[in-house]
Every structure is written in structure tokens, then in C-alpha cells.
Scaffold this motif. Sequence first.
Motif, PDB file in Angstrom:
ATOM      1  N   GLY A 139       0.780  -1.226   0.000  1.00 51.32           N
ATOM      2  CA  GLY A 139       0.000   0.000   0.000  1.00 51.32           C
ATOM      3  C   GLY A 139       0.810   1.273   0.000  1.00 51.32           C
ATOM      4  O   GLY A 139       0.252   2.374  -0.014  1.00 51.32           O
ATOM      5  N   THR A 140       2.135   1.160  -0.003  1.00 52.07           N
ATOM      6  CA  THR A 140       3.015   2.334   0.032  1.00 52.07           C
ATOM      7  C   THR A 140       3.426   2.719  -1.386  1.00 52.07           C
ATOM      8  O   THR A 140       3.734   1.856  -2.214  1.00 52.07           O
ATOM      9  N   THR A 141       3.445   4.011  -1.663  1.00 51.72           N
ATOM     10  CA  THR A 141       3.909   4.490  -2.967  1.00 51.72           C
ATOM     11  C   THR A 141       5.392   4.843  -2.902  1.00 51.72           C
ATOM     12  O   THR A 141       5.956   5.051  -1.819  1.00 51.72           O
ATOM     13  N   LEU A 142       5.999   4.920  -4.065  1.00 55.63           N
ATOM     14  CA  LEU A 142       7.410   5.291  -4.138  1.00 55.63           C
ATOM     15  C   LEU A 142       7.631   6.700  -3.592  1.00 55.63           C
ATOM     16  O   LEU A 142       8.634   6.968  -2.926  1.00 55.63           O
ATOM     17  N   GLU A 143       6.687   7.602  -3.863  1.00 57.11           N
ATOM     18  CA  GLU A 143       6.830   8.977  -3.387  1.00 57.11           C
ATOM     19  C   GLU A 143       6.823   9.036  -1.858  1.00 57.11           C
ATOM     20  O   GLU A 143       7.586   9.805  -1.252  1.00 57.11           O
ATOM     21  N   GLN A 144       5.989   8.225  -1.232  1.00 54.16           N
ATOM     22  CA  GLN A 144       5.963   8.183   0.234  1.00 54.16           C
ATOM     23  C   GLN A 144       7.284   7.654   0.791  1.00 54.16           C
ATOM     24  O   GLN A 144       7.809   8.182   1.788  1.00 54.16           O
ATOM     25  N   ALA A 145       7.825   6.621   0.141  1.00 53.19           N
ATOM     26  CA  ALA A 145       9.104   6.067   0.588  1.00 53.19           C
ATOM     27  C   ALA A 145      10.220   7.086   0.419  1.00 53.19           C
ATOM     28  O   ALA A 145      11.089   7.220   1.291  1.00 53.19           O
ATOM     29  N   ARG A 146      10.205   7.816  -0.696  1.00 50.21           N
ATOM     30  CA  ARG A 146      11.234   8.842  -0.917  1.00 50.21           C
ATOM     31  C   ARG A 146      11.170   9.910   0.174  1.00 50.21           C
ATOM     32  O   ARG A 146      12.202  10.355   0.691  1.00 50.21           O
ATOM     33  N   ALA A 147       9.965  10.337   0.495  1.00 47.64           N
ATOM     34  CA  ALA A 147       9.815  11.377   1.523  1.00 47.64           C
ATOM     35  C   ALA A 147      10.363  10.894   2.857  1.00 47.64           C
ATOM     36  O   ALA A 147      11.081  11.633   3.557  1.00 47.64           O
ATOM     37  N   GLU A 148      10.045   9.655   3.242  1.00 44.86           N
ATOM     38  CA  GLU A 148      10.525   9.142   4.520  1.00 44.86           C
ATOM     39  C   GLU A 148      12.034   8.917   4.494  1.00 44.86           C
ATOM     40  O   GLU A 148      12.727   9.167   5.495  1.00 44.86           O
ATOM     41  N   LEU A 149      12.555   8.458   3.370  1.00 44.41           N
ATOM     42  CA  LEU A 149      14.005   8.282   3.242  1.00 44.41           C
ATOM     43  C   LEU A 149      14.730   9.606   3.416  1.00 44.41           C
ATOM     44  O   LEU A 149      15.757   9.690   4.109  1.00 44.41           O
ATOM     45  N   ASN A 150      14.208  10.663   2.789  1.00 43.57           N
ATOM     46  CA  ASN A 150      14.851  11.974   2.896  1.00 43.57           C
ATOM     47  C   ASN A 150      14.808  12.498   4.328  1.00 43.57           C
ATOM     48  O   ASN A 150      15.769  13.099   4.808  1.00 43.57           O
ATOM     49  N   THR A 151      13.696  12.255   5.016  1.00 45.19           N
ATOM     50  CA  THR A 151      13.589  12.690   6.411  1.00 45.19           C
ATOM     51  C   THR A 151      14.599  11.950   7.291  1.00 45.19           C
ATOM     52  O   THR A 151      15.322  12.557   8.098  1.00 45.19           O
ATOM     53  N   ALA A 152      14.656  10.625   7.137  1.00 43.41           N
ATOM     54  CA  ALA A 152      15.594   9.825   7.933  1.00 43.41           C
ATOM     55  C   ALA A 152      17.035  10.181   7.588  1.00 43.41           C
ATOM     56  O   ALA A 152      17.892  10.260   8.486  1.00 43.41           O
ATOM     57  N   TYR A 153      17.286  10.424   6.305  1.00 42.19           N
ATOM     58  CA  TYR A 153      18.648  10.750   5.880  1.00 42.19           C
ATOM     59  C   TYR A 153      19.082  12.104   6.434  1.00 42.19           C
ATOM     60  O   TYR A 153      20.222  12.279   6.889  1.00 42.19           O
ATOM     61  N   GLY A 154      18.156  13.074   6.416  1.00 41.84           N
ATOM     62  CA  GLY A 154      18.473  14.387   6.986  1.00 41.84           C
ATOM     63  C   GLY A 154      18.824  14.291   8.455  1.00 41.84           C
ATOM     64  O   GLY A 154      19.734  14.977   8.939  1.00 41.84           O
ATOM     65  N   SER A 155      18.124  13.413   9.166  1.00 40.00           N
ATOM     66  CA  SER A 155      18.424  13.213  10.582  1.00 40.00           C
ATOM     67  C   SER A 155      19.805  12.593  10.767  1.00 40.00           C
ATOM     68  O   SER A 155      20.570  12.995  11.654  1.00 40.00           O
ATOM     69  N   MET A 156      20.172  11.625   9.916  1.00 40.92           N
ATOM     70  CA  MET A 156      21.499  10.999   9.971  1.00 40.92           C
ATOM     71  C   MET A 156      22.598  12.033   9.744  1.00 40.92           C
ATOM     72  O   MET A 156      23.600  12.069  10.464  1.00 40.92           O
ATOM     73  N   VAL A 157      22.406  12.884   8.738  1.00 44.24           N
ATOM     74  CA  VAL A 157      23.419  13.897   8.413  1.00 44.24           C
ATOM     75  C   VAL A 157      23.591  14.870   9.575  1.00 44.24           C
ATOM     76  O   VAL A 157      24.716  15.280   9.906  1.00 44.24           O
ATOM     77  N   SER A 158      22.487  15.227  10.213  1.00 50.99           N
ATOM     78  CA  SER A 158      22.557  16.161  11.349  1.00 50.99           C
ATOM     79  C   SER A 158      23.285  15.545  12.539  1.00 50.99           C
ATOM     80  O   SER A 158      24.031  16.223  13.243  1.00 50.99           O
ATOM     81  N   GLN A 159      23.081  14.250  12.769  1.00 50.10           N
ATOM     82  CA  GLN A 159      23.691  13.583  13.917  1.00 50.10           C
ATOM     83  C   GLN A 159      25.161  13.230  13.699  1.00 50.10           C
ATOM     84  O   GLN A 159      25.910  13.095  14.659  1.00 50.10           O
ATOM     85  N   HIS A 160      25.568  13.084  12.427  1.00 51.60           N
ATOM     86  CA  HIS A 160      26.946  12.686  12.130  1.00 51.60           C
ATOM     87  C   HIS A 160      27.538  13.613  11.057  1.00 51.60           C
ATOM     88  O   HIS A 160      27.894  13.167   9.965  1.00 51.60           O
ATOM     89  N   PRO A 161      27.663  14.893  11.338  1.00 51.10           N
ATOM     90  CA  PRO A 161      28.138  15.837  10.303  1.00 51.10           C
ATOM     91  C   PRO A 161      29.545  15.521   9.808  1.00 51.10           C
ATOM     92  O   PRO A 161      29.891  15.853   8.670  1.00 51.10           O
ATOM     93  N   GLU A 162      30.367  14.890  10.665  1.00 53.83           N
ATOM     94  CA  GLU A 162      31.740  14.579  10.239  1.00 53.83           C
ATOM     95  C   GLU A 162      31.770  13.561   9.093  1.00 53.83           C
ATOM     96  O   GLU A 162      32.752  13.499   8.345  1.00 53.83           O
TER      97      GLU A 162
END
Length: 826
Positions: free
Chosen positions: A238-261
Amino acid sequence: MFNLDLILRDLKVALRSLAHTKGLAITVILTLALGIGANAAIFSVVRGVLLRPLVNRDENRLIYIRQSAPGIGVENAAFSVPEIQDMQSRVKTISEFGDFSTIGFSVIGLGEPREIRGGVVDGSYFDVMGLHPVLGRLLDARDDGPNAAGAVVLTYRFWTTALDSDPSMLGKTIKLDTGDPGGARSATIVGVLEPSVPYPAETEIIANVVTSPHHLSATMVTGRVHRMTELFGRLAPGTTLEQARAELNTAYGSMVSQHPEAYPHGENFQISAVRLRDQITSRAKTVLLVLLASSVLVFVIACSNAANLILARTVRREGELSIRAALGASTSSLRRTLLIDSLLLCGAGATLGVLIARPMVAILARYASRFSIRALDLTVDSSMLWVGALLAVVAAVLLAFVPRLPSADGSSGMNLSSGGVRITGSTGRRLRVFAVTQIAACFMLLAGAGMLLKTLLALQTVHTGFDTHNVLAINVPVVSYGRTSDQILDFYKETIRQVSTLPGVDRVAVGTAVPWRDKGIFGPGFQFTAQGHVRANGEEDPHAQFRTISPGFFAALGVPIIEGRDFNELDRKDSEKVVIISQSVAIKMFPNTDALNQHIMWTDPVMKFIDVSPEPRRIVGISADVDDDNVVPGATLTVYHPLDQEIGGGRLFVHTHNDPYTLVTPITRIIRDLSVDQPVEKAATLDDVRAEVLTPDRLNALVFGGFAAVALAIAVIGVAGVLVFSVSGRTREFGIRLALGAQPRNLLTSVIAQGALMAAVGIVAGAAFGYLLARMANSYVVDMRMPDAIPVAASAAVLLAAAVVASVLPAARAARIDVMDALRSE
């Protein structure tokens, strides 16, 4: 109303009529066969590569997840284990993740020792990808963990081609060596994978994690910047590719913020996701769609040519058609007659075209396999027949409605008293329009083929910086099984010593990468700095390629050392750390001072994962730039280490003044005498390595050049046909002009000028339409390029010259007209 008797009667009339014009019928059939055959073949390839479903279960739910760093030009940075673990814990729109690492294995136990490309996966990979075995089983949860037994799955292509589909391979134990210090691991072949698209790499085997000591190391498990794994996912129901992309970008942004090095700002790290099928076909999509567009142009040219011939034949049948109209035949009856004529011609052309298409599919599949492995499994199916039939019907309808029909009252301009060929103004315009259409389409094909040919010639003639003709390159991968690092080093030194004694050998050396063949072996390189170098605010340390070489490497490949010295036997493991740098490193890091005897240091955090220390290294030499990634070399930052100080190697280079290939057998014998389990693979001169790398460009030029040549031949026939018919319809006019004192050369010039004018109009129309088409295509194809001035001018010159040549015969015929015969012609 459908009347079978009328259809059969018109069919008999059409057969008798065509039998009296065999030359015209054969020309139309052959022309249409080329157009229909090319389109049917190319559609089969496009369907097989781009449209055919994958064998993976629920393929529409499979996605490919990519991490990129466009700031340093890295399209695919892969993922590290910590990054994958973060994704698994944070992203819920993706129900399952599958990871795949591509590595090189030396395999012992499958006949001759061989070097193969393999994949390392965890036990859930095949379930995530929705794949099944054809023999045995695939990897699963029992194959996970550091204490699991080594297990290997053979890919179907490797099993069928290299192992002759031998079922006894199941259960066989082999040794796998990655060259890591942990040594070789034993593994059991547990199954054979079903035929499927090998992605992200064309691998021969897929093994569990325990077969790669590096994957079990702490640095691999904990290092966030240690990226060497590709990532796949299965969308949750029931999940669309666009929904997965949005969640991936959110999770990825959090990773980048936590590990800037781990994500330097200047490198601009990003994440993206596409459907697996789109990712697999992305490389082939552009070239196949351009190829399909080219075949459509050939079809347009073929139909235009056939329309000209049909129109000319109809003009010659004016008397017959006018009589039938005067006797009461309706317009629909006459049009049906022409339609049946066209269907006969197009049906015959389609039949021949489909027969031509079958071998064309095999040729085009080999061509397309350079861009997509899916093309190797193409088969001819019924779709090609349907495409041929559809194109035949389309062409028949078009051709049937080209001629203008007579009416019973003669108002159409056709009349019963026409004793010869008489061309009305509208008929002449139609003939010229079709000829111009052919030339316009031909011009677009010629300009495109000319651009590809120009690119190929530029690539073949560029100076690479190497001696490509006299250097033999051989893969001799590092095999650590049962050896210490000192023993591995001694093996390479002894290989160099013994090979150097062979007749005809000038120099021998060991290096890390064969130019062009091992492109991207270390990606964008590693970050480094230099003694006294000060970075600007916000600037990151530059990246340089890391290479390990033996003394004599530069001399063996014909690369000059600009300043300083080469490595020698004194540059040992226990001596001072030294390096040789490329000229671009010296210019960038030491712009105002001499680089010799200065120091550089590796600062990239990845270096600790491959046991390279950050200690300073003294520069003892500066070499000319060597771009071993790109055929067209550019400024390259490269740092070379002596073989004794940083273990590497794996590639043997032999410079000879004799035929290099005569040395393959004695070199192999020497290496196998030193180590019976040592793979010796891919012996080739650097000339041949470059030729192999340029094969896609060569095939592009050849295939599109072939289309352009066919189009040019048809267009020339079309121009000549129009002019021949024009001359025959103007016989009386030419006779009168000659009778009034006109010189034959004037008639010759006027007919040739008519042909040149049609060509000029066609070139202008082709240039305008091609420009508009390219602008529209640029919205969908990112790397669309326009031909530059040289291919365009050359194509125009070729077409003008061809039109003049095609005009010579009808022009000469016009100049030789007998005045009295011309005046008696009607």
C-alpha cells in the motif's frame, strides 16, 4: 458493405498490374522491407530490454536506494553498515532491505584458478529480491553470522557458460580469496540462481558474508564512512514510491545532522530511490530510444520513397483510371483498387522485413548488451510479427491515399486522351514534398552518425600518456591464502625478476590498476593534505588517487618522471615512507615552492579501514599526470607508493619490443611455477584494453552509420526517381525548348539544379526539425547532445553531392532528347 467477390477481383487486377511493373514492385517491396524490418527488430530489442517484466516477485515493489556525493562528482557512493542499520530502524514505508557488496574473488576449485566478480550478501537478500533457485537452494538466515559455514550461489549464466550446466557442482567445496590478510575461506556451492538480471554488477557467484574477512572486521561493521554496499528495498504493502522517498529523505536528513563529520558540506551528500526496473534499464534507455527514433526516420524515408513510386505509377495509369471513372466506377471503388495494390506491396515488404529482422535482432542484441545485460537473453517472439503487420497496414493506408483520383467528368485534370505521361502541378508538388521529406530525415540521421563518428575518431587519436602498443597488462590478483604479507611481496618481486629474463622483454613492473579496465577502483580517491598547505574557509581536503607500484613502473608504461627519482630497492617497509606525486598534485599543493622533499599526509577517515597510516611521507619524485580512469585524459591528482611500503599490486605490466601476446604462455608458466593456485587473467595490450573500452562508442558509430547509409541510399533513389519521372513528363517541353534554340547543357544544368534545390530544402527542413526534436527530447534525456558544426556541414555536403550525382542520369537523359520524337510524343 464488404464484398468478397469485389475484393478478389481487385486482387487479381492488382496482381496483373504489378506483374507488368516488376521493377517498380521490387523496388517498393525492398524499400519497405528495410523500413519495416529495422523497426520490427528494434522494437523487439526495446521491448526485451526496457519493457519485459523482471523475474523478481512483485517487481513493482522493488526499489534501488542510492547515496551520492555530487560535490565531488560521485554518482554512487554506496552505503556503510551503520547507515544501513539507521535506515532499517527509521524507515517504515520500506518493509525489507537487501544489501549487496561487489568484490573480486580468486577462486580455487573450479578448474583453473580464476579471478571472478562476486557479490557478498546477507541471508535475507534473495527473499527481499524475490528470486528463486533452479538447483539447490539460495542463501537464507542459516548462512548469517560469523560462525556460519561459507556458502555460495552460482549465477545462472556462469553455471551454464563456464561450468557447462554441470549439476555435480552442487555441494562442491571451493576456496575464495579476496586478498585480505584474513586469508582464503572455504565455501560450499549450495545452489544455482534462476536466470535474472545481475544487478548492481554482473557477478559469477553470490556468497554469504563469512566468505569475506573484510566484511567481518570491526572497521566494516562500525565505520560510518566505510561505504561499499549497495542497497535495495521492498515497499511496504500500500506504500507508494513517493511516500518512501519522503521518509528516506527525512531519515537521511536526521542521519546527516547527527553525524556531520561523515557528510562534509562541500561533498553535498544526497539520497534517492527509483524502481529497480528503472535503475536496471537507465543506462540502456537513452541509446535504445535514440535507436528507435532512428528506425522511425528510416521508416519515414522508406514510406516517402514508396509513395513517390506509387504516385508515379498512378500517373502512368491515368488512362485506365479515367476510363473506369467514365464508365461509372465510384471514388471508393478506385480507392479500394489502390488500397489493395498497396496492401500487396506492403504485405510483401512486411514479410521480407520480418525475415530480415530476425538476424537484425541478434546483431542489435549484441550491440545493446554493451548497455544492458538483459539484451543477452533476447529471443524473437510474436510481437515482431505484430509490429511488422501493423507497420504494413499503416504504410498501405498512407500509400493508397497519396494519389489523386480522376472523376467521371474529368475535372480532376486526368483525361481519356492522355497519350503520354502528363504531370499536373499538384502531382509534381507531392513528388517533390516526398523527396524533400526523405532528404530531411536522412540529414538528421547523417548528422547524428557524423557526430558519433567524430567523437570516436577523437577518442581513438587522443594522446593517452602511455605507451599503449608495446605494453602487455595481466591481472595477477593478490592471493593471501597460506601467505604472509612478506611472502606475497616476495612472490611479486620474483615474478618481476623471472619475467624480465624472457626474450624480448624490456621492462617489467607491478601496479594497482590496468588503465581504463579498472576504472573507478578507488572511486573519487582519498583526502590528503601537504606540509604547509592551508585550506580556505569551508574548504575540504582534496582527493587524490591511491596507487601502489614497483620500481620501473613509469618506465614500463612510458610515463616520464619530470623531477626527482623513481622508487628503488632501498624504499623498504622499514625505511622512510616516500611517495611519488603527479604533476597536478605538485601544482595544487605546492604552487610557490619545489615539491621535492616536501611531505604529504593522508587525512581521509577511510584510510584506517585499509591499514594506511596518516604519517607524513616524503616526496621523492614528480611524474607526468596519468589518468588511468578516462580515455580522454585530464589533470589528475595521484599519489604513488612503493610496493614494499604499501601492499597492493595485482596487475603485471610487461614492456616488450616483440609481439606482446607471444609472452602470455611463458609468463603464465612462470607464475604457476611460483604459485600453482595463482590466477593469471585478462592478458591484453593497453591498445586492446582501450579498444575494448571504446567498443560502445565504436558500435554507436557503426549502427547509426549503417542506418544513415541505408537512409542515404533510399534518399538518392528517391531524388533520382523524382527527376527521372519529371523528365519523362516534360519531354514535350524540353523538345520545344531545344527547337527554339536552347542548348542541351542548359537543360542538363536545370535538371541538376532542381535536384540540388530539393536537397537544399530538405537539409534546411531536416536541420529545423532536428533542432526542435532535440529540444523536446532534452526534457526527457539529460545527456542529449546536439551535433556541432563539422558533422552538420559534412552531412549537408554529402547530401548535396549525392543529390547532384542522383540528378546526373535524368539530366543527361533530358539533354539527349530528340526534338522530333519529343514533338510527336503526344
